[in-house]
Design a protein around this motif. Structure first.
Motif, short mmCIF file in Angstrom:
data_model
loop_
_atom_site.label_atom_id
_atom_site.label_comp_id
_atom_site.label_asym_id
_atom_site.label_seq_id
_atom_site.Cartn_x
_atom_site.Cartn_y
_atom_site.Cartn_z
N GLY A 139 -69.63 14.27 -14.41
CA GLY A 139 -69.80 14.32 -15.86
C GLY A 139 -69.78 12.94 -16.48
O GLY A 139 -70.50 12.67 -17.44
N GLY A 140 -68.98 12.07 -15.90
CA GLY A 140 -68.92 10.70 -16.40
C GLY A 140 -70.28 10.01 -16.31
O GLY A 140 -70.70 9.29 -17.22
N LEU A 141 -70.98 10.26 -15.21
CA LEU A 141 -72.30 9.66 -15.04
C LEU A 141 -73.32 10.29 -15.99
O LEU A 141 -74.25 9.61 -16.45
CB LEU A 141 -72.76 9.80 -13.59
N VAL A 142 -73.14 11.58 -16.30
CA VAL A 142 -74.02 12.19 -17.29
C VAL A 142 -73.89 11.43 -18.60
O VAL A 142 -74.89 11.07 -19.24
CB VAL A 142 -73.66 13.69 -17.51
N LYS A 143 -72.66 11.14 -19.00
CA LYS A 143 -72.44 10.42 -20.26
C LYS A 143 -73.06 9.02 -20.21
O LYS A 143 -73.62 8.55 -21.19
CB LYS A 143 -70.94 10.35 -20.57
N LYS A 144 -72.95 8.36 -19.04
CA LYS A 144 -73.56 7.03 -18.90
C LYS A 144 -75.07 7.08 -19.10
O LYS A 144 -75.65 6.24 -19.78
CB LYS A 144 -73.28 6.48 -17.49
N VAL A 145 -75.72 8.08 -18.48
CA VAL A 145 -77.17 8.18 -18.61
C VAL A 145 -77.55 8.48 -20.06
O VAL A 145 -78.47 7.89 -20.62
CB VAL A 145 -77.72 9.28 -17.68
N LEU A 146 -76.80 9.39 -20.68
CA LEU A 146 -77.11 9.74 -22.07
C LEU A 146 -76.94 8.54 -22.99
O LEU A 146 -77.73 8.34 -23.92
CB LEU A 146 -76.20 10.89 -22.53
N GLU A 156 -68.42 19.77 -18.71
CA GLU A 156 -67.31 20.66 -18.98
C GLU A 156 -66.74 20.24 -20.33
O GLU A 156 -66.69 19.05 -20.66
CB GLU A 156 -66.26 20.56 -17.86
N ARG A 157 -66.31 21.24 -21.10
CA ARG A 157 -65.90 20.96 -22.47
C ARG A 157 -64.81 19.88 -22.53
O ARG A 157 -64.78 19.04 -23.43
CB ARG A 157 -65.41 22.24 -23.15
N SER A 158 -63.96 19.84 -21.53
CA SER A 158 -62.86 18.88 -21.51
C SER A 158 -63.37 17.44 -21.34
O SER A 158 -62.64 16.49 -21.63
CB SER A 158 -61.90 19.21 -20.37
N GLU A 159 -64.62 17.28 -20.88
CA GLU A 159 -65.16 15.93 -20.67
C GLU A 159 -65.86 15.38 -21.90
O GLU A 159 -66.30 14.23 -21.92
CB GLU A 159 -66.16 15.93 -19.50
N VAL A 160 -66.05 16.23 -22.91
CA VAL A 160 -66.79 15.80 -24.10
C VAL A 160 -65.98 14.75 -24.86
O VAL A 160 -64.77 14.91 -25.07
CB VAL A 160 -67.07 17.01 -25.02
N ASP A 161 -66.65 13.63 -25.23
CA ASP A 161 -66.00 12.63 -26.09
C ASP A 161 -66.99 12.22 -27.18
O ASP A 161 -68.06 12.82 -27.31
CB ASP A 161 -65.51 11.44 -25.25
N ASP A 162 -66.66 11.16 -27.94
CA ASP A 162 -67.53 10.86 -29.08
C ASP A 162 -68.78 10.07 -28.71
O ASP A 162 -69.51 9.62 -29.56
CB ASP A 162 -66.74 10.18 -30.21
N SER A 163 -69.04 9.91 -27.39
CA SER A 163 -70.31 9.29 -26.99
C SER A 163 -71.43 10.33 -26.91
O SER A 163 -72.59 9.97 -26.72
CB SER A 163 -70.15 8.60 -25.63
N VAL A 164 -71.10 11.59 -27.02
CA VAL A 164 -72.14 12.63 -26.92
C VAL A 164 -72.01 13.63 -28.06
O VAL A 164 -71.00 13.68 -28.76
CB VAL A 164 -72.05 13.40 -25.56
N LYS A 165 -73.07 14.43 -28.19
CA LYS A 165 -73.16 15.40 -29.27
C LYS A 165 -73.46 16.76 -28.64
O LYS A 165 -74.39 16.88 -27.84
CB LYS A 165 -74.31 14.94 -30.18
N ILE A 166 -72.66 17.76 -28.99
CA ILE A 166 -72.89 19.10 -28.44
C ILE A 166 -74.04 19.77 -29.18
O ILE A 166 -74.02 19.85 -30.41
CB ILE A 166 -71.61 19.96 -28.54
N VAL A 167 -75.06 20.23 -28.42
CA VAL A 167 -76.18 20.92 -29.07
C VAL A 167 -76.19 22.41 -28.78
O VAL A 167 -76.92 23.17 -29.40
CB VAL A 167 -77.54 20.31 -28.65
#
Lengths: 450, 144
Positions: free
Chosen positions: B112-119, B130-141
């Motif tokens: 999940g960390g790498l998903v955030k890096k790519v995004l 996973e919902r627990s990995e969501v932080d303010d670098s991403v936006k839930i759609v």
């Protein structure tokens, strides 16, 4: 484009027993071993996929290799005829082999190259039993695709003609639930390859996506025959095929139309023979010969797959003037995925060739003896071709077990009831064979992707 | 061997084959970069992107779906929750697409960390976490 009546192959195979029976028995075990080793090696090498890269590149790789295979055996209750999965294969299970691994086994590999985001090329090579009972690899796909927009692409080269819902993946057993797609429909147009161009255009309106595909081209497909070369050729020219696939949620609906000009040069001597017998013989040849004959195909299919179960059905009709006439086939199939791992299914299928299975041919009365003998021979050959028109109804029960993420075991039991006087889709008929009855088939196979 | 005996063999074999499939039930959400203009997507829009049936967001921007590794809980839960597909069904779907030259599956990353890096580096990318990995670098759609 290859649109061809299955009788072409069936008849040819009926006459090839001596060659097939002699050569197939000796080497079948060796081949089974080769296919098994190839599949095993492929499965083992498959699990080397992901390593930890720090900065992943979201674009697709420039070069990728994928493969697929089936290792399967089939047993038939009918000892006086053979069952094969396509008209391109000689021998089969029943008369030639008690259990045959040649009917379904194959291995294929595909290389995809993407020099730019818009340009890609694929080459797919498949090794399976061929018309001459060899396993020489053949090229199924070899084309260059240019993606003009995300929804519009053009391909030049060799493709598999997608006449049915699954015809372009029918050799990729992992992609469908059955041991093999129902031959009552899939043998109507035993698609080989198409050399030409095709264009695909996708348009989405609300939740419905329509993909329209037009294909133009030609092909030569060899099937077993007792000609001096050991094969006959279905030459398709000036072929064109249209397909529109609609997808909305779990539903897929597809419509097809295709036409081509079909020639089987190996049948030309037979009809030239008829033409030597004056107006009566010319009329027979004009009616039945296979020389640039217009072949037309129409088909429709639908599938619904909400995940836990699936239902699908297809219908198709092919009209070839000539000795091959007209055939129509359909099937319906449904299955339930138990814990998404084991999928039992049932299938009902039917194929029916229209028209007469015999012709009085040339009038022999009044001909001098030598000519009468020749005319009788021609009449016999013509009626042998006409008599192979298939009529059969098949009930299948089976199951697929996804026992690991890249491999599935499939078991299937088929019962085919043949129409009155018909041998159904069996070939290589022996003297003891009784038409109009039926046959049981038991198949077991493992399908993998890697 | 009679026909009933064969049918019995089939039944017995399959009865014996039924295994517990395992139920991944992680709470997975679909995310894009905070720089993306996309705010919300429907389930079918997300599924179409990840199954290669569509390559653009509503409005026409091109989309780059990012998968997680085969066998990961997040991936299994994502496809089960949003596409109603098991890992084998997803693989069967892609084998239809790959072997007809129609496309390739999304690139997969290992965490999940790498998903955030790519995004973070690609406003057109879309992934799931996973919902627990969501932080303010991403936006839930899209959520389950």
């Amino acid at each position: 484009v290859i649109l061809r009546h299955p009788s072409a192959g069936l008849e040819a195979k009926d006459m090839t027993c001596e060659r097939v029976c002699a050569s197939a028995t000796a080497s079948a075990g060796d081949r089974l071993g080769q296919v098994a080793v190839a599949l095993l090696a492929a499965v083992l090498s498959a699990s080397t996929a992901h390593a930890d890269e720090p900065v992943p590149d979201p674009r697709p790789p420039r070069l990728s290799f994928s493969g697929f295979g089936i290792l399967g055996v089939v047993h038939s209750s009918e000892k006086d005829a053979d069952f094969t999965s396509t008209t391109f294969k000689p021998g089969g299970t029943g008369h030639t082999h008690d259990w045959s691994a040649a009917v379904d086994s194959l291995v294929g590999g595909q290389l995809t190259v993407r020099p730019t985001t818009k340009l890609s090329a694929i080459v797919q090579v498949i090794a399976e039993q061929k018309y001459d009972d060899s396993y020489r690899p053949s090229v199924g796909w070899a084309n260059v695709k240019y993606q003009l927009t995300p929804d519009f692409s053009v391909r030049v080269g060799r493709t598999i003609l997608p006449v049915f819902l699954l015809s372009d993946v029918r050799q990729v057993g992992y992609a469908h639930p059955w041991v093999r797609p129902p031959i009552e429909v899939y043998s109507l147009v035993p698609v080989s390859s198409n050399d030409g161009v095709d264009a695909s255009y996708r348009v989405s309106i609300r939740s419905v996506t329509s993909t329209f595909q037009v294909t133009a081209g030609r092909s030569d497909s060899r099937f077993p025959s007792d000609t001096p070369s050991g094969f006959a050729t279905a030459q398709s020219r000036k072929g064109i095929a249209l397909a529109d696939t609609f997808e909305a949620g779990y539903l897929t609906v597809r419509f097809n139309y295709g036409r081509t000009r079909l020639t089987v040069p190996e049948l030309a001597p037979l009809f030239e023979g008829f033409r030597q017998f004056g107006p009566e013989g010319v009329a027979i040849a004009d009616r039945y010969d296979v020389d640039r004959r217009l072949v037309e195909f129409v088909g429709a299919g639908a599938s619904y797959d909400p995940g836990r179960w699936f239902a699908m059905g297809e219908w198709g009709r092919v009209r070839v003037g000539s000795v091959f006439g007209e055939s129509a086939g359909w099937y319906g199939s449904a299955g339930y995925r138990v814990r998404r791992t084991v999928t039992p299914y049932v299938t009902l299928a039917r194929v029916e060739a229209k028209g007469s299975r015999s012709d009085p041919g040339l009038s022999i009365a009044g001909l001098p003896p030598p000519l009468a003998g020749a005319a009788g021979g021609l009449n016999g050959a013509l009626n042998a071709l006409l008599s192979t028109k298939p009529v059969q109804t098949t009930v299948s029960v089976g199951g697929r077990w996804d026992f690991r993420k890249d491999a599935a075991l499939k078991l299937q039991l088929d019962h085919s009831q043949h129409g009155t006087g018909s041998a159904g889709l069996l070939s290589n008929l022996q003297p003891g064979f009784r038409p109009g009855e039926g046959v049981y088939l038991f198949s077991a196979s493992v399908a993998v992707v890697f | 061997m009679g026909h009933t005996a064969r049918a019995g063999l089939v039944t017995a074999t399959f009865a014996g084959l039924i295994l517990y499939a395992g139920a991944a039930s992680a709470d997975v959400v679909v995310v894009v970069s905070t720089k993306s203009p996309v705010d919300t997507l429907s389930r079918s829009q997300v599924v179409d992107l990840f199954l290669g049936k569509s390559s653009r967001f509503p409005g026409g921007r091109s989309a780059v779906p990012i998968d997680q590794a085969e066998g990961s809980d997040a991936r299994n839960a994502f496809y089960l929750a949003f596409a109603d597909k098991s890992p084998a069904q997803v693989k069967a779907h892609w084998s239809k697409v790959i072997f007809t030259g129609r496309g390739q599956p999304p690139q997969a990353v290992a965490s999940g960390g790498l998903v955030k890096k790519v995004l973070a580096g690609n406003a057109g990318a879309i992934g799931y976490l996973e919902r627990s990995e969501v932080d303010d670098s991403v936006k839930i759609v899209l959520s389950q």
